[in-house]
Design a protein around this motif. Structure first.
Motif, PDB file in Angstrom:
ATOM      1  N   MET A 118       0.855  -1.180   0.000  1.00  0.00           N
ATOM      2  CA  MET A 118       0.000   0.000   0.000  1.00  0.00           C
ATOM      3  C   MET A 118       0.895   1.236   0.000  1.00  0.00           C
ATOM      4  N   PRO A 119       0.651   2.151  -0.904  1.00  0.00           N
ATOM      5  CA  PRO A 119       1.477   3.359  -0.937  1.00  0.00           C
ATOM      6  C   PRO A 119       1.171   4.273   0.248  1.00  0.00           C
ATOM      7  N   HIS A 120       2.167   5.033   0.635  1.00  0.00           N
ATOM      8  CA  HIS A 120       1.988   6.018   1.697  1.00  0.00           C
ATOM      9  C   HIS A 120       1.285   7.240   1.123  1.00  0.00           C
ATOM     10  N   ILE A 121       0.516   7.898   1.974  1.00  0.00           N
ATOM     11  CA  ILE A 121      -0.138   9.147   1.600  1.00  0.00           C
ATOM     12  C   ILE A 121       0.592  10.231   2.389  1.00  0.00           C
ATOM     13  N   ILE A 122       1.312  11.090   1.702  1.00  0.00           N
ATOM     14  CA  ILE A 122       2.243  12.002   2.361  1.00  0.00           C
ATOM     15  C   ILE A 122       1.730  13.429   2.344  1.00  0.00           C
ATOM     16  N   GLY A 123       1.720  14.034   3.534  1.00  0.00           N
ATOM     17  CA  GLY A 123       1.349  15.430   3.689  1.00  0.00           C
ATOM     18  C   GLY A 123       2.548  16.244   4.116  1.00  0.00           C
ATOM     19  N   THR A 124       2.305  17.415   4.647  1.00  0.00           N
ATOM     20  CA  THR A 124       3.377  18.297   5.096  1.00  0.00           C
ATOM     21  C   THR A 124       3.983  17.830   6.415  1.00  0.00           C
ATOM     22  N   GLN A 125       3.108  17.557   7.404  1.00  0.00           N
ATOM     23  CA  GLN A 125       3.572  17.155   8.729  1.00  0.00           C
ATOM     24  C   GLN A 125       3.470  15.659   8.975  1.00  0.00           C
ATOM     25  N   VAL A 126       2.493  15.007   8.325  1.00  0.00           N
ATOM     26  CA  VAL A 126       2.252  13.587   8.577  1.00  0.00           C
ATOM     27  C   VAL A 126       2.214  12.795   7.291  1.00  0.00           C
ATOM     28  N   ARG A 127       2.366  11.508   7.459  1.00  0.00           N
ATOM     29  CA  ARG A 127       2.144  10.572   6.369  1.00  0.00           C
ATOM     30  C   ARG A 127       1.261   9.464   6.910  1.00  0.00           C
ATOM     31  N   LEU A 128       0.379   8.966   6.069  1.00  0.00           N
ATOM     32  CA  LEU A 128      -0.427   7.811   6.411  1.00  0.00           C
ATOM     33  C   LEU A 128       0.277   6.602   5.825  1.00  0.00           C
ATOM     34  N   ARG A 129       0.611   5.673   6.695  1.00  0.00           N
ATOM     35  CA  ARG A 129       1.371   4.501   6.267  1.00  0.00           C
ATOM     36  C   ARG A 129       0.755   3.230   6.846  1.00  0.00           C
ATOM     37  N   GLU A 130       1.305   2.090   6.448  1.00  0.00           N
ATOM     38  CA  GLU A 130       0.851   0.797   6.923  1.00  0.00           C
ATOM     39  C   GLU A 130       1.244   0.585   8.397  1.00  0.00           C
ATOM     40  N   TYR A 131       0.547  -0.326   9.054  1.00  0.00           N
ATOM     41  CA  TYR A 131       0.922  -0.731  10.409  1.00  0.00           C
ATOM     42  C   TYR A 131       2.151  -1.627  10.346  1.00  0.00           C
ATOM     43  N   ARG A 132       2.977  -1.539  11.383  1.00  0.00           N
ATOM     44  CA  ARG A 132       4.204  -2.333  11.483  1.00  0.00           C
ATOM     45  C   ARG A 132       4.307  -2.937  12.880  1.00  0.00           C
ATOM     46  N   HIS A 133       5.076  -3.989  13.005  1.00  0.00           N
ATOM     47  CA  HIS A 133       5.256  -4.648  14.307  1.00  0.00           C
ATOM     48  C   HIS A 133       5.751  -3.673  15.372  1.00  0.00           C
ATOM     49  N   GLU A 134       6.633  -2.772  15.005  1.00  0.00           N
ATOM     50  CA  GLU A 134       7.189  -1.828  15.988  1.00  0.00           C
ATOM     51  C   GLU A 134       6.173  -0.800  16.484  1.00  0.00           C
ATOM     52  N   ASP A 135       4.988  -0.757  15.870  1.00  0.00           N
ATOM     53  CA  ASP A 135       3.937   0.145  16.342  1.00  0.00           C
ATOM     54  C   ASP A 135       3.303  -0.348  17.643  1.00  0.00           C
ATOM     55  N   LEU A 136       3.567  -1.580  18.023  1.00  0.00           N
ATOM     56  CA  LEU A 136       2.996  -2.129  19.255  1.00  0.00           C
ATOM     57  C   LEU A 136       3.371  -1.284  20.467  1.00  0.00           C
ATOM     58  N   VAL A 137       4.604  -0.856  20.572  1.00  0.00           N
ATOM     59  CA  VAL A 137       5.052  -0.083  21.741  1.00  0.00           C
ATOM     60  C   VAL A 137       4.314   1.244  21.855  1.00  0.00           C
ATOM     61  N   PRO A 138       4.256   2.085  20.815  1.00  0.00           N
ATOM     62  CA  PRO A 138       3.514   3.342  20.976  1.00  0.00           C
ATOM     63  C   PRO A 138       2.005   3.136  21.152  1.00  0.00           C
ATOM     64  N   ILE A 139       1.445   2.094  20.554  1.00  0.00           N
ATOM     65  CA  ILE A 139       0.020   1.830  20.774  1.00  0.00           C
ATOM     66  C   ILE A 139      -0.206   1.480  22.241  1.00  0.00           C
ATOM     67  N   ARG A 140       0.664   0.657  22.798  1.00  0.00           N
ATOM     68  CA  ARG A 140       0.537   0.275  24.214  1.00  0.00           C
ATOM     69  C   ARG A 140       0.665   1.491  25.128  1.00  0.00           C
ATOM     70  N   GLN A 141       1.363   2.524  24.702  1.00  0.00           N
ATOM     71  CA  GLN A 141       1.547   3.712  25.541  1.00  0.00           C
ATOM     72  C   GLN A 141       0.255   4.510  25.691  1.00  0.00           C
ATOM     73  N   TRP A 142      -0.632   4.473  24.707  1.00  0.00           N
ATOM     74  CA  TRP A 142      -1.859   5.264  24.824  1.00  0.00           C
ATOM     75  C   TRP A 142      -3.098   4.445  25.129  1.00  0.00           C
ATOM     76  N   VAL A 143      -3.089   3.157  24.826  1.00  0.00           N
ATOM     77  CA  VAL A 143      -4.312   2.364  24.872  1.00  0.00           C
ATOM     78  C   VAL A 143      -4.936   2.291  26.273  1.00  0.00           C
ATOM     79  N   ASN A 144      -4.156   2.471  27.311  1.00  0.00           N
ATOM     80  CA  ASN A 144      -4.690   2.480  28.672  1.00  0.00           C
ATOM     81  C   ASN A 144      -4.521   3.842  29.347  1.00  0.00           C
ATOM     82  N   ASP A 145      -4.314   4.877  28.556  1.00  0.00           N
ATOM     83  CA  ASP A 145      -4.151   6.238  29.079  1.00  0.00           C
ATOM     84  C   ASP A 145      -5.509   6.942  29.030  1.00  0.00           C
ATOM     85  N   GLY A 146      -6.103   7.153  30.186  1.00  0.00           N
ATOM     86  CA  GLY A 146      -7.419   7.777  30.256  1.00  0.00           C
ATOM     87  C   GLY A 146      -7.480   9.160  29.643  1.00  0.00           C
ATOM     88  N   GLY A 147      -6.360   9.868  29.607  1.00  0.00           N
ATOM     89  CA  GLY A 147      -6.330  11.188  28.981  1.00  0.00           C
ATOM     90  C   GLY A 147      -6.555  11.116  27.480  1.00  0.00           C
TER      91      GLY A 147
END
Length: 179
Positions: free
Chosen positions: A1-30
């Protein structure tokens, strides 16, 4: 799947290394206090691993992306089209910025605009829709900037933060996007 690239962000595929940052917010009530009720209870590691595996597989009625920094591709959050109705050409959108210090910088607005362009121009969808809680003023304003229109409210349907809140339905048509 191609990336969709903007100025500040890009939309990209999920990767195994995304587990750590997902775990950082998934139980954060804020962060999760603004999301659906599936986050009302703690999510274990296995649940997050299962979610990530599902996102990497991509169901036929779903197009999900990681919101990443445009230059480094580091995880910021996620956005996606869920339950795409291919016959009637519409989809529901979900989005989360998973890092509180990144909120309010226009990253979600840019990601939403990129996803809308993809949905209308590449997938040939006709309509996009989403829900936002009335206390999530920042998200509501962002969606208005992206062209979404308030279509209705479910009054006092959600109990959150000790009070009943409205759920606001918003929609965006292809013709409104191209204006």
């Amino acid at each position: 799947m191609p990336h969709i690239i903007g100025t500040q962000v890009r939309l990209r595929e999920y990767r195994h290394e995304d587990l750590v940052p997902i775990r950082q917010w998934v139980n954060d009530g804020g962060i999760t206090g603004y999301l659906s009720d599936i986050f009302l209870y703690p999510h274990g590691l296995e649940s997050t691993e299962s979610f990530l595996a599902d996102m990497m597989d991509q169901r036929p009625d779903c197009r999900s992306f990681v919101i990443a920094e445009a230059d480094t591709e580091l995880y910021i959050g996620q956005i996606g089209l869920d339950t795409i109705d291919w016959k009637n050409r519409f989809a529901r959108i979900g989005i989360v910025i998973g890092q509180a210090d990144r909120c309010g910088r226009g990253l979600g607005t840019e990601a939403m605009k990129l996803l809308c362009g993809y949905a209308f121009n590449e997938l040939n969808l006709h309509r996009l829709e989403l829900e936002v809680y009335d206390f999530n003023v920042r998200a509501y304003r962002s969606y208005l900037k992206c062209g979404f229109v308030e279509e209705g409210r479910q009054r006092q349907k959600l109990y959150r933060h000790g009070q009943y809140c409205d759920i606001i339905q918003m929609g965006l048509l292809r013709s409104e996007w191209t204006e």
